[in-house]
Write a protein that holds these residues in place. Structure first.
Motif, PDB file in Angstrom:
ATOM      1  N   GLN A 128       0.709  -0.932  -0.010  1.00  0.00           N
ATOM      2  CA  GLN A 128       0.143  -0.213  -0.304  1.00  0.00           C
ATOM      3  C   GLN A 128       0.998   1.526   0.010  1.00  0.00           C
ATOM      4  O   GLN A 128       0.906   2.056   1.423  1.00  0.00           O
ATOM      5  N   TYR A 129       2.052   1.101  -1.056  1.00  0.00           N
ATOM      6  CA  TYR A 129       2.886   2.584  -1.241  1.00  0.00           C
ATOM      7  C   TYR A 129       2.133   3.813  -1.341  1.00  0.00           C
ATOM      8  O   TYR A 129       2.418   4.630  -1.229  1.00  0.00           O
ATOM      9  N   VAL A 130       0.776   4.354  -1.161  1.00  0.00           N
ATOM     10  CA  VAL A 130       0.412   5.442  -2.024  1.00  0.00           C
ATOM     11  C   VAL A 130      -0.546   5.822  -0.078  1.00  0.00           C
ATOM     12  O   VAL A 130      -1.100   4.735  -0.506  1.00  0.00           O
ATOM     13  N   CYS A 131      -0.688   6.621   0.323  1.00  0.00           N
ATOM     14  CA  CYS A 131      -1.290   7.026   1.684  1.00  0.00           C
ATOM     15  C   CYS A 131      -1.152   8.054   0.584  1.00  0.00           C
ATOM     16  O   CYS A 131      -1.057   9.562   0.811  1.00  0.00           O
ATOM     17  N   LYS A 132      -2.476   8.475   0.603  1.00  0.00           N
ATOM     18  CA  LYS A 132      -3.670   9.178   0.187  1.00  0.00           C
ATOM     19  C   LYS A 132      -4.805  10.613   0.947  1.00  0.00           C
ATOM     20  O   LYS A 132      -5.475   9.280   1.671  1.00  0.00           O
ATOM     21  N   GLU A 156       4.495   9.163   0.600  1.00  0.00           N
ATOM     22  CA  GLU A 156       4.672   7.137   0.514  1.00  0.00           C
ATOM     23  C   GLU A 156       4.661   6.573   1.911  1.00  0.00           C
ATOM     24  O   GLU A 156       4.969   7.107   2.807  1.00  0.00           O
ATOM     25  N   ASN A 157       4.533   5.344   1.188  1.00  0.00           N
ATOM     26  CA  ASN A 157       4.278   4.662   3.079  1.00  0.00           C
ATOM     27  C   ASN A 157       4.325   3.638   2.945  1.00  0.00           C
ATOM     28  O   ASN A 157       3.965   2.615   3.848  1.00  0.00           O
ATOM     29  N   THR A 158       5.461   3.466   2.471  1.00  0.00           N
ATOM     30  CA  THR A 158       6.480   1.459   3.036  1.00  0.00           C
ATOM     31  C   THR A 158       7.468   1.161   3.179  1.00  0.00           C
ATOM     32  O   THR A 158       8.370   1.106   3.718  1.00  0.00           O
ATOM     33  N   GLU A 159       8.415   2.818   3.139  1.00  0.00           N
ATOM     34  CA  GLU A 159       9.948   3.145   3.297  1.00  0.00           C
ATOM     35  C   GLU A 159      10.068   4.286   4.135  1.00  0.00           C
ATOM     36  O   GLU A 159       9.327   4.244   4.883  1.00  0.00           O
ATOM     37  N   GLY A 160      10.921   5.004   3.394  1.00  0.00           N
ATOM     38  CA  GLY A 160      11.390   5.953   3.842  1.00  0.00           C
ATOM     39  C   GLY A 160      11.610   6.276   5.382  1.00  0.00           C
ATOM     40  O   GLY A 160      12.472   5.535   5.807  1.00  0.00           O
ATOM     41  N   GLU A 161      11.142   7.081   6.452  1.00  0.00           N
ATOM     42  CA  GLU A 161      11.581   6.940   7.720  1.00  0.00           C
ATOM     43  C   GLU A 161      11.033   5.878   8.530  1.00  0.00           C
ATOM     44  O   GLU A 161      11.700   6.253   9.641  1.00  0.00           O
ATOM     45  N   TYR A 162      10.355   5.346   8.248  1.00  0.00           N
ATOM     46  CA  TYR A 162       9.488   4.248   8.543  1.00  0.00           C
ATOM     47  C   TYR A 162       9.891   3.554   8.116  1.00  0.00           C
ATOM     48  O   TYR A 162       9.536   2.074   9.005  1.00  0.00           O
ATOM     49  N   SER A 163      10.980   2.922   7.597  1.00  0.00           N
ATOM     50  CA  SER A 163      11.672   2.221   7.327  1.00  0.00           C
ATOM     51  C   SER A 163      12.272   1.231   9.197  1.00  0.00           C
ATOM     52  O   SER A 163      12.981   2.761   9.525  1.00  0.00           O
ATOM     53  N   ALA A 165      -2.841  27.505  -2.284  1.00  0.00           N
ATOM     54  CA  ALA A 165      -1.893  27.825  -3.142  1.00  0.00           C
ATOM     55  C   ALA A 165      -1.307  26.396  -3.292  1.00  0.00           C
ATOM     56  O   ALA A 165      -1.247  26.107  -4.736  1.00  0.00           O
ATOM     57  N   PHE A 166      -2.357  25.351  -3.089  1.00  0.00           N
ATOM     58  CA  PHE A 166      -1.369  23.858  -3.097  1.00  0.00           C
ATOM     59  C   PHE A 166      -2.522  23.054  -3.882  1.00  0.00           C
ATOM     60  O   PHE A 166      -3.969  23.020  -3.624  1.00  0.00           O
ATOM     61  N   ASP A 167      -2.512  22.298  -4.675  1.00  0.00           N
ATOM     62  CA  ASP A 167      -2.909  21.258  -5.549  1.00  0.00           C
ATOM     63  C   ASP A 167      -2.780  19.751  -4.568  1.00  0.00           C
ATOM     64  O   ASP A 167      -3.727  18.868  -4.210  1.00  0.00           O
ATOM     65  N   VAL A 168      -1.420  19.542  -5.403  1.00  0.00           N
ATOM     66  CA  VAL A 168      -1.035  18.274  -5.039  1.00  0.00           C
ATOM     67  C   VAL A 168       0.159  18.580  -4.202  1.00  0.00           C
ATOM     68  O   VAL A 168       1.220  19.265  -5.078  1.00  0.00           O
ATOM     69  N   LEU A 169       0.542  17.750  -3.215  1.00  0.00           N
ATOM     70  CA  LEU A 169       2.045  17.628  -2.829  1.00  0.00           C
ATOM     71  C   LEU A 169       2.144  16.514  -2.855  1.00  0.00           C
ATOM     72  O   LEU A 169       1.765  15.443  -2.702  1.00  0.00           O
ATOM     73  N   VAL A 170       3.588  15.657  -2.639  1.00  0.00           N
ATOM     74  CA  VAL A 170       3.825  14.411  -2.825  1.00  0.00           C
ATOM     75  C   VAL A 170       5.707  15.128  -2.032  1.00  0.00           C
ATOM     76  O   VAL A 170       6.397  15.271  -1.866  1.00  0.00           O
ATOM     77  N   ALA A 171       5.244  13.478  -0.887  1.00  0.00           N
ATOM     78  CA  ALA A 171       6.320  13.315   0.537  1.00  0.00           C
ATOM     79  C   ALA A 171       6.365  13.029   1.182  1.00  0.00           C
ATOM     80  O   ALA A 171       5.910  11.670   0.776  1.00  0.00           O
ATOM     81  N   SER A 172       7.481  12.648   1.209  1.00  0.00           N
ATOM     82  CA  SER A 172       7.861  10.904   2.021  1.00  0.00           C
ATOM     83  C   SER A 172       6.943  10.995   2.776  1.00  0.00           C
ATOM     84  O   SER A 172       6.663  11.522   3.784  1.00  0.00           O
ATOM     85  N   ASN A 173       7.464   9.568   3.496  1.00  0.00           N
ATOM     86  CA  ASN A 173       6.708   8.956   4.339  1.00  0.00           C
ATOM     87  C   ASN A 173       6.287  10.348   6.215  1.00  0.00           C
ATOM     88  O   ASN A 173       5.197   9.858   6.374  1.00  0.00           O
ATOM     89  N   LEU A 174       7.218  10.244   6.842  1.00  0.00           N
ATOM     90  CA  LEU A 174       7.925  10.918   7.469  1.00  0.00           C
ATOM     91  C   LEU A 174       7.265  13.034   7.685  1.00  0.00           C
ATOM     92  O   LEU A 174       6.071  12.982   7.827  1.00  0.00           O
ATOM     93  N   PHE A 175       7.429  12.968   6.052  1.00  0.00           N
ATOM     94  CA  PHE A 175       6.687  14.335   5.696  1.00  0.00           C
ATOM     95  C   PHE A 175       5.528  14.892   5.910  1.00  0.00           C
ATOM     96  O   PHE A 175       4.712  15.327   5.916  1.00  0.00           O
ATOM     97  N   GLY A 176       5.500  13.123   4.643  1.00  0.00           N
ATOM     98  CA  GLY A 176       3.839  13.439   4.697  1.00  0.00           C
ATOM     99  C   GLY A 176       2.893  13.429   5.436  1.00  0.00           C
ATOM    100  O   GLY A 176       1.913  14.166   6.355  1.00  0.00           O
ATOM    101  N   PRO A 183      -9.832  12.306   5.663  1.00  0.00           N
ATOM    102  CA  PRO A 183     -10.728  10.364   5.511  1.00  0.00           C
ATOM    103  C   PRO A 183      -8.448  10.538   4.694  1.00  0.00           C
ATOM    104  O   PRO A 183      -7.459  10.882   4.496  1.00  0.00           O
ATOM    105  N   SER A 184      -8.432   9.540   4.701  1.00  0.00           N
ATOM    106  CA  SER A 184      -6.649   8.657   4.298  1.00  0.00           C
ATOM    107  C   SER A 184      -7.642   7.347   4.298  1.00  0.00           C
ATOM    108  O   SER A 184      -8.260   6.457   3.913  1.00  0.00           O
ATOM    109  N   GLY A 185      -6.601   7.006   2.492  1.00  0.00           N
ATOM    110  CA  GLY A 185      -6.065   5.350   2.322  1.00  0.00           C
ATOM    111  C   GLY A 185      -4.998   5.395   1.552  1.00  0.00           C
ATOM    112  O   GLY A 185      -3.946   6.114   1.483  1.00  0.00           O
ATOM    113  N   ASN A 186      -4.495   3.925   2.636  1.00  0.00           N
ATOM    114  CA  ASN A 186      -3.759   3.353   1.780  1.00  0.00           C
ATOM    115  C   ASN A 186      -3.531   2.395   1.115  1.00  0.00           C
ATOM    116  O   ASN A 186      -4.252   1.459   1.052  1.00  0.00           O
TER     117      ASN A 186
END
Length: 375
Positions: A122-126, A153-160, A254-265, A283-286
């Motif tokens: 579940q690598y997309v956390c939307k 990002e939902n499966t690696e990064g700072e949460y490894s 001013a924001f539309d779509v943001l993309v970030a690592s696991n912790l920052f997101g 709400p949230s989706g994994n």
């Protein structure tokens, strides 16, 4: 049509079908009510989902799994060793909340949520953030123009879970925690975000901390540049996470779509929830975009132990997570019905609201009102 309910012998499996239906195979949804207010918001939201299923001509089969902190106290683990095997055959998972003051947070997170997210790719956390009509933002001068979505990002990064501790209890004690960024993991979440930006307003903000993390975060920047070549029509803004946090408060419109690592997101989406009306609405989706494994949908708010048992938890975040679940399963009309019903409910000053939104209604007062709007 009439919905029949059959309680199976194990008292956890509920089958919803329709007399004279088109014999469509039901969607099988695993319910993880979890801890704190999780069971309350899941129980309250289920009749809303049933009403939507009835209106749009599909069926649901749900199974409740009593995994969480209570199970940890009684059996030593948040979920059984074969938990992923039990969940794998379901079309989707709906989670209430996880966490309890009696269990360390790293135990609850690594004992349930992270194994599911990683095991099912579940690598997309939307996480969308929308300020609805009728809801006031704590940010002044922003009444109806906050509408963005974070791709985390939902499966690696700072949460490894890579690192360790040495020389415990001595003056030389040390801890090492490593963040992991792979080309596959980074590229796929960045591409998902670019695709979302293309479908929305054509603007993407990439959030890093490249000035301080010259390996992982600069690698992230390089991947963004590479993928951007495939989407030249998308405008890309690059922000450090501290600046992005500030700007989500200073200029959220001013924001539309943001993309970030696991912790920052994770951090940015809590800010997004608050500036758009509160955690009870978020709400949230994994998501596993390939649908090879089930995706998991959950409210952002957590277990809220301070209000457990008071029947005042806001169920709208769970209902909106259900809309994301239906959208993921291809039931776009049902998802749109849920979104519209929530929007109309929040815009109605006379509609019941829970205390977090300034009202005095109970959790079930709100979901019963939503159900009435659907019917």
């Amino acid at each position: 049509m009439v919905i029949e309910r059959l309680i199976r012998s194990d008292s956890t499996r509920i089958f919803f079908t329709r007399i004279g239906d088109d014999r469509r195979v039901p969607y099988e949804v695993a319910l993880l009510p979890g801890d704190g207010i999780g069971p309350a918001v899941v129980d309250a939201a289920l009749p809303v989902f049933e009403a939507v299923a009835d209106r749009h001509g599909f069926t649901l089969e749900t199974t409740v799994f009593d995994w969480g902190s209570e199970r940890y106290h009684s059996k030593g683990t948040m979920m059984p060793d074969d938990g992923l095997d039990q969940l794998e055959g379901y079309d989707a998972i709906l989670l209430g909340a996880v966490g309890d003051p009696s269990v360390p947070d790293h135990v609850t997170l690594n004992g349930l949520l992270i194994p599911i997210r990683k095991g099912f790719e579940q690598y997309v956390c939307k996480r969308p953030a929308t300020l609805f009509a009728g809801i006031e933002s704590p940010i002044q001068n922003h009444t109806d123009d906050i509408d963005f979505v974070v791709y985390r990002e939902n499966t690696e990064g700072e949460y490894s879970d890579i690192g360790g501790r040495e020389h415990r209890g001595t003056d030389a004690e040390l801890a090492v925690q490593s963040a992991v960024f792979t080309r596959t993991g980074t590229e796929r979440i960045v591409r998902q975000a670019f695709e979302a930006a293309t479908a929305r307003e054509g603007k993407l903000t990439s959030v890093t901390k490249s000035n301080a993390q010259a390996h992982g975060m600069v690698f992230w920047d390089d991947i963004v540049n590479e993928v951007h070549e495939e989407f030249p029509e998308v405008e890309v803004e690059r922000l450090l996470v501290d600046a992005a946090s500030m700007d989500l408060i200073r200029r959220p419109e001013a924001f539309d779509v943001l993309v970030a690592s696991n912790l920052f997101g994770d951090i940015l989406t809590d800010i997004g929830a608050v500036v758009s009306g509160g955690m009870g609405l978020a709400p949230s989706g994994n998501i596993n975009p390939t649908m090879e494994y089930p995706s998991m949908f959950e409210p952002v708010h957590g277990s809220a132990p301070d209000i457990v048992g008071q029947e005042i938890a806001n169920p709208i975040a769970t209902v909106r997570s259900g809309a994301m679940l239906f959208e993921h399963l291809g039931e776009s009309s049902a998802a749109e019905t849920l979104r519209t019903v929530v929007e109309n409910h929040l815009a109605d000053a006379a509609a019941p609201r829970t205390p977090d939104l300034g009202g005095a209604a109970s959790t079930t007062d709100v979901t019963e009102a939503l159900e009435e709007r659907i019917e």
